[in-house]
Design an enzyme around this catalytic site. Structure first.
Site, PDB file in Angstrom:
ATOM      1  N   CYS A  37       1.200   0.431  -9.006  1.00  0.00           N
ATOM      2  CA  CYS A  37       2.346   0.952  -8.239  1.00  0.00           C
ATOM      3  C   CYS A  37       3.571   1.140  -9.117  1.00  0.00           C
ATOM      4  O   CYS A  37       4.399   2.004  -8.845  1.00  0.00           O
ATOM      5  CB  CYS A  37       2.665   0.022  -7.081  1.00  0.00           C
ATOM      6  SG  CYS A  37       3.002  -1.662  -7.609  1.00  0.00           S
ATOM      7  N   GLY A  83       0.836  -1.198   0.000  1.00  0.00           N
ATOM      8  CA  GLY A  83       0.000   0.000   0.000  1.00  0.00           C
ATOM      9  C   GLY A  83       0.869   1.244   0.000  1.00  0.00           C
ATOM     10  O   GLY A  83       2.040   1.201  -0.391  1.00  0.00           O
ATOM     11  N   VAL A 108       0.897   4.845   4.951  1.00  0.00           N
ATOM     12  CA  VAL A 108       0.393   3.790   5.845  1.00  0.00           C
ATOM     13  C   VAL A 108       1.512   2.789   6.162  1.00  0.00           C
ATOM     14  O   VAL A 108       1.558   2.239   7.270  1.00  0.00           O
ATOM     15  CB  VAL A 108      -0.858   3.112   5.243  1.00  0.00           C
ATOM     16  CG1 VAL A 108      -1.313   1.955   6.114  1.00  0.00           C
ATOM     17  CG2 VAL A 108      -1.992   4.125   5.089  1.00  0.00           C
ATOM     18  N   THR A 128       3.097   4.577   1.084  1.00  0.00           N
ATOM     19  CA  THR A 128       4.235   4.814   1.976  1.00  0.00           C
ATOM     20  C   THR A 128       3.734   5.386   3.306  1.00  0.00           C
ATOM     21  O   THR A 128       4.238   5.031   4.375  1.00  0.00           O
ATOM     22  CB  THR A 128       5.236   5.766   1.290  1.00  0.00           C
ATOM     23  OG1 THR A 128       5.631   5.153   0.059  1.00  0.00           O
ATOM     24  CG2 THR A 128       6.459   6.034   2.139  1.00  0.00           C
ATOM     25  N   GLU A 148       5.697  -3.237   0.742  1.00  0.00           N
ATOM     26  CA  GLU A 148       5.653  -3.025  -0.716  1.00  0.00           C
ATOM     27  C   GLU A 148       4.916  -1.709  -0.929  1.00  0.00           C
ATOM     28  O   GLU A 148       3.692  -1.665  -0.850  1.00  0.00           O
ATOM     29  CB  GLU A 148       4.925  -4.186  -1.400  1.00  0.00           C
ATOM     30  CG  GLU A 148       5.622  -5.531  -1.270  1.00  0.00           C
ATOM     31  CD  GLU A 148       6.870  -5.655  -2.143  1.00  0.00           C
ATOM     32  OE1 GLU A 148       7.025  -4.857  -3.094  1.00  0.00           O
ATOM     33  OE2 GLU A 148       7.692  -6.533  -1.858  1.00  0.00           O
TER      34      GLU A 148
HETATM   35  P1  NAD Z   1      -3.484   2.228   1.473  1.00  0.00           P
HETATM   36  O1  NAD Z   1      -2.233   2.380   2.162  1.00  0.00           O
HETATM   37  O2  NAD Z   1      -4.532   3.244   1.610  1.00  0.00           O
HETATM   38  O3  NAD Z   1      -4.208   0.846   1.893  1.00  0.00           O
HETATM   39  C1  NAD Z   1      -3.545  -0.389   1.863  1.00  0.00           C
HETATM   40  C2  NAD Z   1      -4.013  -1.241   3.010  1.00  0.00           C
HETATM   41  O4  NAD Z   1      -3.752  -0.585   4.212  1.00  0.00           O
HETATM   42  C3  NAD Z   1      -5.506  -1.535   3.000  1.00  0.00           C
HETATM   43  O5  NAD Z   1      -5.693  -2.911   3.266  1.00  0.00           O
HETATM   44  C4  NAD Z   1      -6.056  -0.663   4.101  1.00  0.00           C
HETATM   45  O6  NAD Z   1      -7.158  -1.244   4.757  1.00  0.00           O
HETATM   46  C5  NAD Z   1      -4.900  -0.551   5.039  1.00  0.00           C
HETATM   47  N1  NAD Z   1      -4.911   0.709   5.764  1.00  0.00           N
HETATM   48  C6  NAD Z   1      -5.268   1.932   5.294  1.00  0.00           C
HETATM   49  N2  NAD Z   1      -5.117   2.869   6.246  1.00  0.00           N
HETATM   50  C7  NAD Z   1      -4.649   2.234   7.347  1.00  0.00           C
HETATM   51  C8  NAD Z   1      -4.287   2.645   8.661  1.00  0.00           C
HETATM   52  N3  NAD Z   1      -4.388   3.929   9.029  1.00  0.00           N
HETATM   53  N4  NAD Z   1      -3.826   1.717   9.522  1.00  0.00           N
HETATM   54  C9  NAD Z   1      -3.708   0.425   9.151  1.00  0.00           C
HETATM   55  N5  NAD Z   1      -4.045  -0.025   7.920  1.00  0.00           N
HETATM   56  C10 NAD Z   1      -4.507   0.850   7.027  1.00  0.00           C
HETATM   57  O7  NAD Z   1      -2.986   2.036   0.020  1.00  0.00           O
HETATM   58  P2  NAD Z   1      -3.869   1.933  -1.177  1.00  0.00           P
HETATM   59  O8  NAD Z   1      -4.506   3.263  -1.426  1.00  0.00           O
HETATM   60  O9  NAD Z   1      -4.740   0.740  -0.984  1.00  0.00           O
HETATM   61  O10 NAD Z   1      -2.833   1.633  -2.360  1.00  0.00           O
HETATM   62  C11 NAD Z   1      -2.202   2.643  -3.095  1.00  0.00           C
HETATM   63  C12 NAD Z   1      -0.750   2.752  -2.741  1.00  0.00           C
HETATM   64  O11 NAD Z   1      -0.158   1.477  -2.646  1.00  0.00           O
HETATM   65  C13 NAD Z   1       0.071   3.495  -3.791  1.00  0.00           C
HETATM   66  O12 NAD Z   1       1.007   4.302  -3.143  1.00  0.00           O
HETATM   67  C14 NAD Z   1       0.765   2.378  -4.535  1.00  0.00           C
HETATM   68  O13 NAD Z   1       1.962   2.751  -5.179  1.00  0.00           O
HETATM   69  C15 NAD Z   1       1.009   1.407  -3.435  1.00  0.00           C
HETATM   70  N6  NAD Z   1       1.142   0.075  -3.985  1.00  0.00           N
HETATM   71  C16 NAD Z   1       2.334  -0.551  -3.918  1.00  0.00           C
HETATM   72  C17 NAD Z   1       2.482  -1.796  -4.478  1.00  0.00           C
HETATM   73  C18 NAD Z   1       3.777  -2.533  -4.459  1.00  0.00           C
HETATM   74  O14 NAD Z   1       3.780  -3.711  -4.793  1.00  0.00           O
HETATM   75  N7  NAD Z   1       4.884  -1.916  -4.090  1.00  0.00           N
HETATM   76  C19 NAD Z   1       1.394  -2.404  -5.094  1.00  0.00           C
HETATM   77  C20 NAD Z   1       0.180  -1.723  -5.117  1.00  0.00           C
HETATM   78  C21 NAD Z   1       0.046  -0.495  -4.556  1.00  0.00           C
END
Ligand code: NAD
Length: 455
Positions: free
Chosen positions: A244, A188, A192, A190, A210
């Site tokens: 991502c 997700g 979070v 950076t 990741e």
């Molecule tokens: P996000 O961080 O909002 O959410 C990811 C996960 O974190 C979800 O399951 C969510 O429920 C959980 N989450 C959200 N807020 C939280 C909190 N305060 N405390 C604990 N858990 C929490 O990310 P997103 O919007 O789902 O994804 C987009 C981001 O992820 C982009 O920056 C993208 O580049 C990155 N990403 C990275 C990869 C990789 O493989 N490196 C792959 C996909 C996405």
């Protein structure tokens, strides 16, 4: 007692029972997972369509086929991966057993993101199962249809004590993170990622993060521009830029910029016709928040191509921005949508300087036919990965580790690297108690003397 105590207790007892250490048990679970993917391929495609209006062909390539191949690859290699390694020994240990055992960590947590809501969750889950762990599976609540699929269907195929699915938004996930896990794998943002890392710190839980970031593309004039433009736009527009490793922005000369825009116009027409909004081949933005965020980013610089949008469908036209400044939001935030800014540079050195002045990207894309220029970027920059003359495709090479560095993440996975990520490498020295060995070893015992030290 929290909501998650019971789930965690069952997973801990299941791990303690030793059943996940049995290779046949792991294989059975993985075979069940593969059967799930085969029997529910259409349900998965439908859930992805409902969440992202994702075209079926994209979902097949980047989710369902990828998931099936991942499990098949694991099943093919698992018996070899689980074998203890026997590294080459030095003279001192010639008579001994020197081995590295691949030990499961215990109860792990895998947290997925919404943009590839099935494979970003289930690929690490399969690696964790292969390595003999229990796994708490936490899909992203934002891709609600996929989360429902995971919660309703996966438990029908996997052992429910060892691999529970937990549906949770940010506040419940924060509560879940109060529990003690033996490994956390998070995908997700950076922002979070830092929260996850801080929570893991309480029990010194090892973590793979990741994360995201801005992945640059450099293009020079040695390329076949038509091919380069197609590969860059495909990487940018698959899943409507919500990837991502999507090319985030382009660095090239002013002259290349003009040519790039002409080619891009032609390619977009070839792919989506005159009215892009009516094409079935472009996904939509996941939700209103992200849609509004992207409209904000489109205010940077000048629109050279595209620029249309429609809130009723969360449609954003593929858009190229020029005349952007390094301090514009579109050049500072990860874009995560179909918006491609071009920032002009004089040459490769300028581009490298620009890249190195920012956080490490998840991937660096280099489009050039010159080996010297390729080497200049590979040796002169830091990024999670690199891909030369293509985009995204490095992700699908299962013999390459996938992961970020610095703010784009820590740790890696895919194929054997996933298995290794979820395995503690337990080193073990084995000796016998024979008299001859003991005589040789006795020099280490007190009383110490110079004579003994010289042996
Ligand atoms: P996000 O961080 O909002 O959410 C990811 C996960 O974190 C979800 O399951 C969510 O429920 C959980 N989450 C959200 N807020 C939280 C909190 N305060 N405390 C604990 N858990 C929490 O990310 P997103 O919007 O789902 O994804 C987009 C981001 O992820 C982009 O920056 C993208 O580049 C990155 N990403 C990275 C990869 C990789 O493989 N490196 C792959 C996909 C996405």
């Amino acid at each position: 007692m929290t909501t998650f105590d019971d789930t965690l207790q069952r997973a801990r007892s299941a791990f303690a029972s030793g059943k996940t250490r049995d290779i046949n048990f792991r294989r059975k679970q993985l075979e069940n997972l593969l059967r799930c993917y085969e029997e529910h391929e259409n349900d998965m495609i439908n859930a992805l369509e409902a969440d992202l209006r994702r075209p079926k062909q994209e979902s097949l390539v980047v989710e369902t086929e990828l998931l099936k191949n991942d499990v098949k690859h694991i099943l093919y290699h698992l018996n070899e991966w689980v074998k203890p390694e026997k590294p080459s020994k030095s003279f001192v240990n010639l008579m001994d057993d020197v081995q590295i055992f691949k030990e499961p960590y215990g109860v792990t947590l895998v947290i997925g993101a919404w943009n590839y809501p099935l494979q970003l969750l289930l690929v690490p889950v399969a690696s964790a199962i292969a390595a003999g762990n229990c796994v708490v599976i936490k899909p992203s609540e934002i891709a609600a249809n996929c989360a429902k699929f995971v919660a309703d269907v996966i438990p029908k195929y996997l052992d429910n004590d060892c691999y529970p699915v937990v549906c949770a938004g940010p506040s419940e996930t924060a509560e879940l993170l109060q529990q003690r896990f033996d490994y956390i794998f998070y995908t997700g943002s950076t922002r979070v990622g830092k929260i996850i890392h801080a929570a893991a710190n309480k029990y010194l839980t090892p973590t793979t993060l990741e994360l995201g970031g801005k992945s640059p593309v450099y293009i020079d004039k040695s390329v076949n521009l038509r091919t380069a433009v197609k590969r860059i736009l495909w990487g940018k527009l698959i899943n409507c830029g919500q990837t991502c490793i999507a090319p985030d922005y382009v660095l090239c000369s002013k002259e290349m910029q003009e040519k790039f825009i002409v080619e891009a116009k032609d390619v977009l027409k070839e792919w989506y016709g005159d009215n892009i909004q009516s094409s079935p081949d472009l996904s939509r933005i996941i939700n209103q928040n992200n849609y509004q965020r992207l409209l904000g980013l489109m205010k940077s610089g000048r629109v050279a191509l595209g620029g249309k949008y429609d809130a009723s469908e969360r449609f954003i036209e593929p858009t190229i921005l020029v005349d952007v400044k390094p301090t514009d939001p579109v050049m500072e935030e990860e874009i995560f949508g179909p918006v491609l800014p071009i920032f002009t540079v004089e040459n490769a050195y300028d581009a490298i300087k620009f890249i190195n002045a920012r956080e490490n990207p998840l991937v660096l894309y280099i489009f050039t036919s010159e080996t010297e220029v390729q080497n200049l970027f590979i040796n002169g920059t830091q990024s999670g990965g690199a891909c030369i003359n293509d985009t995204i495709m490095h992700y699908a090479v299962d013999v390459l580790p996938f992961g970020g560095v610095g703010m784009s993440g820590m740790g890696s996975y895919h194929g054997k690297y996933g298995f290794d990520t979820f395995s503690h490498q337990k080193s073990c020295l084995g000796k016998d108690l024979a008299a001859i060995g003991e005589k040789l070893a006795s020099a280490r015992y007190p009383p110490y003397s110079d004579q003994k030290s010289s042996l």
